[in-house]
Design a protein around this motif. Structure first.
Motif, PDB file in Angstrom:
ATOM      1  N   GLU A 216       0.830  -1.203   0.000  1.00  0.00           N
ATOM      2  CA  GLU A 216       0.000   0.000   0.000  1.00  0.00           C
ATOM      3  C   GLU A 216       0.867   1.257   0.000  1.00  0.00           C
ATOM      4  O   GLU A 216       0.572   2.218  -0.714  1.00  0.00           O
ATOM      5  CB  GLU A 216      -0.954  -0.018   1.206  1.00  0.00           C
ATOM      6  N   LEU A 217       1.965   1.226   0.750  1.00  0.00           N
ATOM      7  CA  LEU A 217       2.888   2.363   0.751  1.00  0.00           C
ATOM      8  C   LEU A 217       3.563   2.518  -0.612  1.00  0.00           C
ATOM      9  O   LEU A 217       3.816   3.637  -1.061  1.00  0.00           O
ATOM     10  CB  LEU A 217       3.932   2.202   1.859  1.00  0.00           C
ATOM     11  N   GLU A 218       3.816   1.405  -1.277  1.00  0.00           N
ATOM     12  CA  GLU A 218       4.379   1.465  -2.628  1.00  0.00           C
ATOM     13  C   GLU A 218       3.374   2.096  -3.598  1.00  0.00           C
ATOM     14  O   GLU A 218       3.748   2.888  -4.468  1.00  0.00           O
ATOM     15  CB  GLU A 218       4.768   0.068  -3.102  1.00  0.00           C
ATOM     16  N   THR A 219       2.096   1.766  -3.434  1.00  0.00           N
ATOM     17  CA  THR A 219       1.055   2.379  -4.265  1.00  0.00           C
ATOM     18  C   THR A 219       1.025   3.891  -4.031  1.00  0.00           C
ATOM     19  O   THR A 219       0.937   4.677  -4.985  1.00  0.00           O
ATOM     20  CB  THR A 219      -0.328   1.762  -3.936  1.00  0.00           C
ATOM     21  N   LEU A 220       1.132   4.298  -2.771  1.00  0.00           N
ATOM     22  CA  LEU A 220       1.181   5.735  -2.452  1.00  0.00           C
ATOM     23  C   LEU A 220       2.391   6.381  -3.117  1.00  0.00           C
ATOM     24  O   LEU A 220       2.273   7.458  -3.702  1.00  0.00           O
ATOM     25  CB  LEU A 220       1.224   5.937  -0.934  1.00  0.00           C
ATOM     26  N   ASP A 221       3.530   5.727  -3.044  1.00  0.00           N
ATOM     27  CA  ASP A 221       4.739   6.273  -3.680  1.00  0.00           C
ATOM     28  C   ASP A 221       4.573   6.388  -5.199  1.00  0.00           C
ATOM     29  O   ASP A 221       5.103   7.324  -5.817  1.00  0.00           O
ATOM     30  CB  ASP A 221       5.962   5.425  -3.335  1.00  0.00           C
ATOM     31  N   ASN A 222       3.842   5.475  -5.811  1.00  0.00           N
ATOM     32  CA  ASN A 222       3.574   5.564  -7.250  1.00  0.00           C
ATOM     33  C   ASN A 222       2.716   6.791  -7.559  1.00  0.00           C
ATOM     34  O   ASN A 222       2.938   7.474  -8.560  1.00  0.00           O
ATOM     35  CB  ASN A 222       2.897   4.297  -7.757  1.00  0.00           C
ATOM     36  N   TRP A 223       1.716   7.040  -6.721  1.00  0.00           N
ATOM     37  CA  TRP A 223       0.903   8.258  -6.882  1.00  0.00           C
ATOM     38  C   TRP A 223       1.787   9.502  -6.753  1.00  0.00           C
ATOM     39  O   TRP A 223       1.681  10.437  -7.556  1.00  0.00           O
ATOM     40  CB  TRP A 223      -0.205   8.313  -5.836  1.00  0.00           C
ATOM     41  N   ILE A 224       2.643   9.507  -5.759  1.00  0.00           N
ATOM     42  CA  ILE A 224       3.518  10.664  -5.531  1.00  0.00           C
ATOM     43  C   ILE A 224       4.451  10.868  -6.726  1.00  0.00           C
ATOM     44  O   ILE A 224       4.665  12.000  -7.159  1.00  0.00           O
ATOM     45  CB  ILE A 224       4.298  10.494  -4.210  1.00  0.00           C
ATOM     46  N   SER A 225       4.969   9.788  -7.294  1.00  0.00           N
ATOM     47  CA  SER A 225       5.806   9.908  -8.502  1.00  0.00           C
ATOM     48  C   SER A 225       5.023  10.533  -9.643  1.00  0.00           C
ATOM     49  O   SER A 225       5.546  11.375 -10.385  1.00  0.00           O
ATOM     50  CB  SER A 225       6.337   8.541  -8.928  1.00  0.00           C
ATOM     51  N   LEU A 226       3.765  10.136  -9.787  1.00  0.00           N
ATOM     52  CA  LEU A 226       2.911  10.718 -10.819  1.00  0.00           C
ATOM     53  C   LEU A 226       2.726  12.216 -10.572  1.00  0.00           C
ATOM     54  O   LEU A 226       2.882  13.030 -11.486  1.00  0.00           O
ATOM     55  CB  LEU A 226       1.546  10.024 -10.842  1.00  0.00           C
ATOM     56  N   PHE A 227       2.408  12.588  -9.328  1.00  0.00           N
ATOM     57  CA  PHE A 227       2.214  14.008  -9.013  1.00  0.00           C
ATOM     58  C   PHE A 227       3.484  14.810  -9.277  1.00  0.00           C
ATOM     59  O   PHE A 227       3.426  15.890  -9.864  1.00  0.00           O
ATOM     60  CB  PHE A 227       1.780  14.192  -7.554  1.00  0.00           C
ATOM     61  N   LYS A 228       4.636  14.277  -8.871  1.00  0.00           N
ATOM     62  CA  LYS A 228       5.901  14.978  -9.072  1.00  0.00           C
ATOM     63  C   LYS A 228       6.195  15.200 -10.553  1.00  0.00           C
ATOM     64  O   LYS A 228       6.772  16.205 -10.931  1.00  0.00           O
ATOM     65  CB  LYS A 228       7.052  14.196  -8.447  1.00  0.00           C
ATOM     66  N   SER A 229       5.801  14.229 -11.380  1.00  0.00           N
ATOM     67  CA  SER A 229       6.101  14.339 -12.810  1.00  0.00           C
ATOM     68  C   SER A 229       5.149  15.280 -13.542  1.00  0.00           C
ATOM     69  O   SER A 229       5.484  15.787 -14.605  1.00  0.00           O
ATOM     70  CB  SER A 229       6.070  12.961 -13.469  1.00  0.00           C
ATOM     71  N   LYS A 230       3.956  15.514 -12.985  1.00  0.00           N
ATOM     72  CA  LYS A 230       2.952  16.300 -13.714  1.00  0.00           C
ATOM     73  C   LYS A 230       2.607  17.653 -13.097  1.00  0.00           C
ATOM     74  O   LYS A 230       2.169  18.548 -13.812  1.00  0.00           O
ATOM     75  CB  LYS A 230       1.651  15.494 -13.818  1.00  0.00           C
ATOM     76  N   TYR A 231       2.792  17.801 -11.786  1.00  0.00           N
ATOM     77  CA  TYR A 231       2.262  18.985 -11.100  1.00  0.00           C
ATOM     78  C   TYR A 231       3.331  19.643 -10.227  1.00  0.00           C
ATOM     79  O   TYR A 231       4.148  18.957  -9.624  1.00  0.00           O
ATOM     80  CB  TYR A 231       1.066  18.593 -10.218  1.00  0.00           C
ATOM     81  N   PRO A 232       3.277  20.974 -10.133  1.00  0.00           N
ATOM     82  CA  PRO A 232       4.261  21.668  -9.294  1.00  0.00           C
ATOM     83  C   PRO A 232       3.984  21.479  -7.805  1.00  0.00           C
ATOM     84  O   PRO A 232       2.838  21.374  -7.380  1.00  0.00           O
ATOM     85  CB  PRO A 232       4.091  23.140  -9.693  1.00  0.00           C
ATOM     86  N   VAL A 233       5.068  21.438  -7.034  1.00  0.00           N
ATOM     87  CA  VAL A 233       4.957  21.386  -5.580  1.00  0.00           C
ATOM     88  C   VAL A 233       4.703  22.804  -5.086  1.00  0.00           C
ATOM     89  O   VAL A 233       5.379  23.752  -5.489  1.00  0.00           O
ATOM     90  CB  VAL A 233       6.244  20.814  -4.946  1.00  0.00           C
ATOM     91  N   VAL A 234       3.709  22.939  -4.206  1.00  0.00           N
ATOM     92  CA  VAL A 234       3.318  24.247  -3.688  1.00  0.00           C
ATOM     93  C   VAL A 234       3.930  24.498  -2.314  1.00  0.00           C
ATOM     94  O   VAL A 234       4.259  25.614  -1.965  1.00  0.00           O
ATOM     95  CB  VAL A 234       1.773  24.340  -3.600  1.00  0.00           C
ATOM     96  N   GLY A 235       4.055  23.453  -1.533  1.00  0.00           N
ATOM     97  CA  GLY A 235       4.592  23.594  -0.185  1.00  0.00           C
ATOM     98  C   GLY A 235       4.354  22.323   0.592  1.00  0.00           C
ATOM     99  O   GLY A 235       4.216  21.249   0.011  1.00  0.00           O
ATOM    100  N   ASN A 236       4.269  22.461   1.896  1.00  0.00           N
ATOM    101  CA  ASN A 236       4.048  21.328   2.785  1.00  0.00           C
ATOM    102  C   ASN A 236       2.867  21.611   3.698  1.00  0.00           C
ATOM    103  O   ASN A 236       2.541  22.767   3.964  1.00  0.00           O
ATOM    104  CB  ASN A 236       5.289  21.055   3.624  1.00  0.00           C
ATOM    105  N   VAL A 237       2.283  20.555   4.207  1.00  0.00           N
ATOM    106  CA  VAL A 237       1.189  20.683   5.164  1.00  0.00           C
ATOM    107  C   VAL A 237       1.801  20.971   6.530  1.00  0.00           C
ATOM    108  O   VAL A 237       2.725  20.275   6.966  1.00  0.00           O
ATOM    109  CB  VAL A 237       0.338  19.398   5.228  1.00  0.00           C
ATOM    110  N   ILE A 238       1.285  21.995   7.184  1.00  0.00           N
ATOM    111  CA  ILE A 238       1.710  22.305   8.540  1.00  0.00           C
ATOM    112  C   ILE A 238       0.820  21.509   9.476  1.00  0.00           C
ATOM    113  O   ILE A 238      -0.388  21.721   9.531  1.00  0.00           O
ATOM    114  CB  ILE A 238       1.568  23.810   8.848  1.00  0.00           C
ATOM    115  N   THR A 239       1.428  20.558  10.161  1.00  0.00           N
ATOM    116  CA  THR A 239       0.669  19.759  11.122  1.00  0.00           C
ATOM    117  C   THR A 239       0.736  20.427  12.485  1.00  0.00           C
ATOM    118  O   THR A 239       1.559  21.315  12.715  1.00  0.00           O
ATOM    119  CB  THR A 239       1.243  18.337  11.221  1.00  0.00           C
TER     120      THR A 239
END
Length: 184
Positions: free
Chosen positions: A144-167
């Protein structure tokens, strides 16, 4: 073709194009077609239509501000109000501007559920159940974590990073009391 029909075609050709040769007429015809297409594309673009694929142009967005966002601030970026508001999605605490993927993430789109929050858990589980939209990935399997990492790779390749979530933990860590104590 008989001789009379060829003479008739030559006569019609001469009446339309004067004394131009067939090649000269063809070139002028090509110029006219190019000019007509250029004018057509000019008007189509001004009406808000992308001339490359005949789809509406994306709305004009407010300027992109790269910074960190709280979950409350992030929730405002779902592309709903105002209509030209950017669409943000977070995974593992990193926020991506997915506005250009409005057909996937915009209001009424299949993945709109993931926007305006950290949807790490739902992405890892490939779930569109609202109860799975959470940043908690502590109990997920390696697959499941690998699936999440695949999504993140997709986002990194297509969309700009805006920032981080402040917890809440990171906000407490950077509280003004800590800064005052460290400066003494």
């Amino acid at each position: 073709m008989d001789v009379r029909s060829t003479e008739a075609m030559d006569g019609a050709f001469s009446s339309w194009f004067g004394n131009l040769s067939y090649m000269e007429s063809f070139l002028w015809g090509a110029v006219v077609v190019v000019v007509m297409l250029s004018v057509r594309n000019l008007f189509r673009t001004s009406r808000g239509v992308d001339t490359n694929n005949n789809e509406p142009l994306p709305p004009r967005y407010e300027p992109l501000v790269k910074r960190d966002y709280t979950l409350e601030e992030l929730a405002q970026y779902r592309g709903i109000s105002p209509p030209n508001r950017r669409i943000f999605l977070a995974a593992r605490g990193v926020i991506y501007d997915v506005s250009q993927g409005r057909s996937f993430y915009g209001p009424g789109a299949p993945y709109h559920l993931f926007t305006g929050t950290d949807a790490s858990r739902a992405l890892a589980l490939t779930s569109t159940d609202p109860k799975d939209v959470s940043s908690d990935i502590s109990d997920l399997s390696g697959d499941e974590l690998e699936t999440l990492d695949n999504w993140i790779s997709l986002f990194k390749s297509k969309y700009p990073v805006v920032g981080n979530v402040i917890t809440s933990e990171s906000a407490v860590a950077a509280s003004p009391q800590d800064e005052e104590a460290s400066s003494e």
